[in-house]
Write an enzyme that holds these catalytic residues in place. Structure first.
Site, mmCIF file in Angstrom:
data_model
loop_
_atom_site.group_PDB
_atom_site.id
_atom_site.type_symbol
_atom_site.label_atom_id
_atom_site.label_comp_id
_atom_site.label_asym_id
_atom_site.label_seq_id
_atom_site.Cartn_x
_atom_site.Cartn_y
_atom_site.Cartn_z
ATOM 1 N N LYS A 27 8.855 -1.188 13.950
ATOM 2 C CA LYS A 27 9.714 -0.643 13.396
ATOM 3 C C LYS A 27 10.621 0.655 13.743
ATOM 4 O O LYS A 27 11.644 0.497 12.917
ATOM 5 C CB LYS A 27 8.426 0.171 12.162
ATOM 6 N N HIS A 37 -4.938 -33.587 16.481
ATOM 7 C CA HIS A 37 -4.415 -34.226 16.717
ATOM 8 C C HIS A 37 -3.045 -33.587 16.943
ATOM 9 O O HIS A 37 -2.103 -33.794 17.581
ATOM 10 C CB HIS A 37 -3.786 -35.464 15.404
ATOM 11 N N LYS A 94 0.642 -1.172 0.252
ATOM 12 C CA LYS A 94 -0.213 -0.275 -0.155
ATOM 13 C C LYS A 94 1.040 1.634 0.115
ATOM 14 O O LYS A 94 0.571 1.860 -0.559
ATOM 15 C CB LYS A 94 -1.095 0.042 1.152
ATOM 16 N N GLU A 115 -4.882 -7.207 14.567
ATOM 17 C CA GLU A 115 -4.534 -5.960 14.169
ATOM 18 C C GLU A 115 -5.781 -4.623 14.263
ATOM 19 O O GLU A 115 -5.732 -3.489 14.653
ATOM 20 C CB GLU A 115 -4.099 -5.736 12.618
ATOM 21 N N GLU A 164 10.412 -4.836 4.528
ATOM 22 C CA GLU A 164 10.450 -5.698 3.978
ATOM 23 C C GLU A 164 10.493 -6.378 2.711
ATOM 24 O O GLU A 164 11.058 -6.857 2.129
ATOM 25 C CB GLU A 164 9.681 -6.715 4.768
ATOM 26 N N GLY A 185 -5.336 -2.112 4.552
ATOM 27 C CA GLY A 185 -3.996 -2.752 4.712
ATOM 28 C C GLY A 185 -4.920 -3.769 4.348
ATOM 29 O O GLY A 185 -5.171 -4.866 3.536
ATOM 30 N N ARG A 186 -5.669 -4.673 5.577
ATOM 31 C CA ARG A 186 -6.259 -5.788 5.911
ATOM 32 C C ARG A 186 -7.969 -5.134 5.519
ATOM 33 O O ARG A 186 -7.943 -7.091 5.925
ATOM 34 C CB ARG A 186 -5.962 -6.261 7.449
#
Ligand code: F6P
Length: 536
Positions: A505, A377, A203, A346, A209, A260-261
């Site tokens: 950050k 399991h 965005k 978030e 990253e 963003g999400r």
């Protein structure tokens, strides 16, 4: 109840909240699901909700009609409907960033909803491009690598495997998100520049990253004989200028009113569209839009996102449950829990209200999970016999897209059995009457029976889809988005900012040069000690 959403009282200052406190003490704390079903033959019907593409059984939850009535009163006192209308109308409900929150506009039909012209201009252009790439004989593309993180990764990473049955047979999809080189290195090993399309998804086009991995991809491409970066790199971003500076000329934009999400419906959904094609991508959007319309217009008592959001509040603030398990009984939904973690935690992991006042009550639960039956399991032991009560959300899909009918029947039986076992439990008396061939012969029968006791009364919700197709997936994800909106609105928080990610950050930017210089001056002793251990 009318009035502006912003003047609504905070949930803990409402009459209904006090009512819910009393109701919890009198009927909530000791509520027993087994007794509730015995008392009320119509309980399943009373707590069934039919939303577009998603049926929900809410009857195995620790609530009754009186609880639901009080929760609905709370919603009305908190002016949930006015808040919802403000969301759809594009009011700047993201108050701390002064932004509208309009992911719903991304899936509104042409001509409907705010920003329709610009939304559909990008969508049309994106889907034309998609069909060109999907013509693999002409494009030569075989591998699509999405480089992005958080909201620029998790939606496509969840949706592409979910829609595997609809995916282009000649295209392989890879997702690189982590700044850890162990993420991109094994992907690059599988690629040839001439067959690869890199999507740089961000965005902001500033995320450390993503920018670092994009640089690695570009260097690899050029070093391995790649020639046409214009053809092999595409950017999806709101920051088209930064993409151009990076050297990418093919870009698909979106807007700051898309969080963003909440962005998989925008150009960020490019990997999904490449996987399933233009018509199926439009169907995904249409499914989400159908859920938007349901959320917008269904009465609160039959409104699925509203019911789920109210239940979340009831569990978090009255029962004090701290987490929720998500168990999709569909392997294609293996990344849904990770997607929901960002969406929910978030959005609602906040501890001040809209006015910045600290909250005296809890907000987002921890959301976690794994697909069934694998989870059975692993951690289901704790769900059945652990000391914590953890509501579980099962997702069952009626029709499989494979031809192994026997496997699918077993899968569905497992799904039903788990929610049944959580609710019914097993008494010590019952356990004592049963044979336990693997139990120790030296322990007395009563002790063994106590170990084999299940408390039961453990709540769950089961969501049922007819099939996991693009339309249903769109509806399911939109349902989760609106559910998060509902609980966030009731808690009086801003579900649409994420200041909590900033500090780490900034500190990383301070530490980065220190890893080279080994300068630990001014650092706390632990960080200094660890840094020295890592670099010396
Ligand atoms: O980690 C915070 C965050 O801003 C998320 O909200 C977002 O989805 C992610 O980083 C990626 O941001 P961008 O798309 O700008 O690279």
């Amino acid at each position: 109840m009318s009035g502006h959403w912003n003047d609504a009282p905070r949930c803990d200052r409402t009459v209904a909240w006090t009512g819910l406190r009393g109701h919890y003490e009198a009927h909530g704390r000791d509520f027993d699901l087994r007794e509730a079903f015995a008392r009320d033959a119509a309980r399943f019907e009373a707590f069934a909700v039919d939303a577009p593409a998603v049926f929900a059984d809410l009857s195995k939850n620790r609530w009754d009609l009186a609880t639901r009535r009080l929760l609905l009163e709370l919603a009305r006192e908190c002016r949930l409907e006015a808040r919802r209308d403000a969301l759809f109308a594009g009011e700047p409900i993201n108050v701390t960033e002064g932004r509208a929150v309009l992911h719903t506009a991304l899936r509104a039909p042409r001509g409907a909803g705010p920003h329709s012209a610009e939304v559909h201009e990008v969508l049309d252009r994106l889907l034309t491009y998609v069909e060109q790439v999907r013509d693999t004989a002409a494009s030569g593309i075989r591998h699509v690598v999405n480089i992005g993180i958080g909201g620029s990764d998790l939606g496509p990473q969840m949706a592409v495997p979910a829609l595997d049955a609809f995916t282009h047979p000649q295209l392989r999809f890879h997702f690189v998100s982590n700044v850890d080189g162990h993420d991109i290195a094994p992907v690059l090993r599988q690629l040839k520049p001439s067959e690869t399309l890199f999507i740089i998804a961000s965005k902001t086009f500033t995320t450390q990253e993503t920018m670092a991995n994009a640089e690695v991809a570009k260097a690899w491409f050029l070093a391995n004989g790649g020639t046409d970066t214009n053809k092999h790199f595409v950017a999806t971003t709101t920051n088209v200028e930064a993409a151009a500076r990076f050297g990418i000329s093919t870009t698909f934009g979106f807007w700051d009113w898309v969080g963003g999400r909440y962005s998989m419906w925008s150009a960020i959904g490019l990997p999904i569209a490449l996987a399933i094609g233009a018509d199926n991508f439009r169907s995904l959007l249409a499914g989400a839009h159908a859920m938007d319309e349901h959320f917008r217009s269904a009465p609160l008592e039959r409104n699925l996102p509203v019911q789920l959001g109210l239940l979340d509040l009831w569990y978090r603030n009255f029962h004090g449950f701290t987490s929720r398990g998500v168990a999709p009984y569909h392997q294609g939904l293996k990344r849904l829990p990770a997607y929901l973690q960002q969406l929910e935690m978030e959005s609602n992991g906040k501890s001040v209200d809209l006015a910045g006042e600290p909250l005296p009550y809890a907000t987002s639960p921890v959301v976690w999970g794994e697909p069934g039956t694998n989870g059975q399991h692993a951690f289901f032991q704790m769900l059945h016999q652990g000391t914590d009560v953890i509501p579980v959300e099962f997702i069952a899909v009626k029709h499989a897209t494979h031809s192994h009918a026997d496997l699918h029947t077993k899968l569905l039986a497992n799904c039903l059995a788990q929610s049944q076992a959580l609710m019914l439990g097993k008494s010590t008396e019952q356990a004592a009457t049963e044979r336990a061939p693997t139990a120790s012969k030296t322990l007395d029968a009563q002790t063994i029976a106590r170990h084999r006791t299940f408390p039961g009364n453990r709540p769950s919700t089961t969501l049922v889809l007819d099939r996991l197709d693009p339309h249903a997936l769109g509806a399911l994800v939109a349902m989760y988005e609106h559910r998060v909106f509902v609980s966030g609105a009731l808690w009086g928080i801003n579900s649409f900012d994420q200041w909590g990610v900033e500090l780490g950050k900034a500190l990383c930017n301070d530490l980065l040069p220190r890893l080279a210089s080994r300068d630990v001056q001014g650092l706390d002793a632990s960080t200094a000690g660890l840094l020295q251990r890592l670099v010396n």
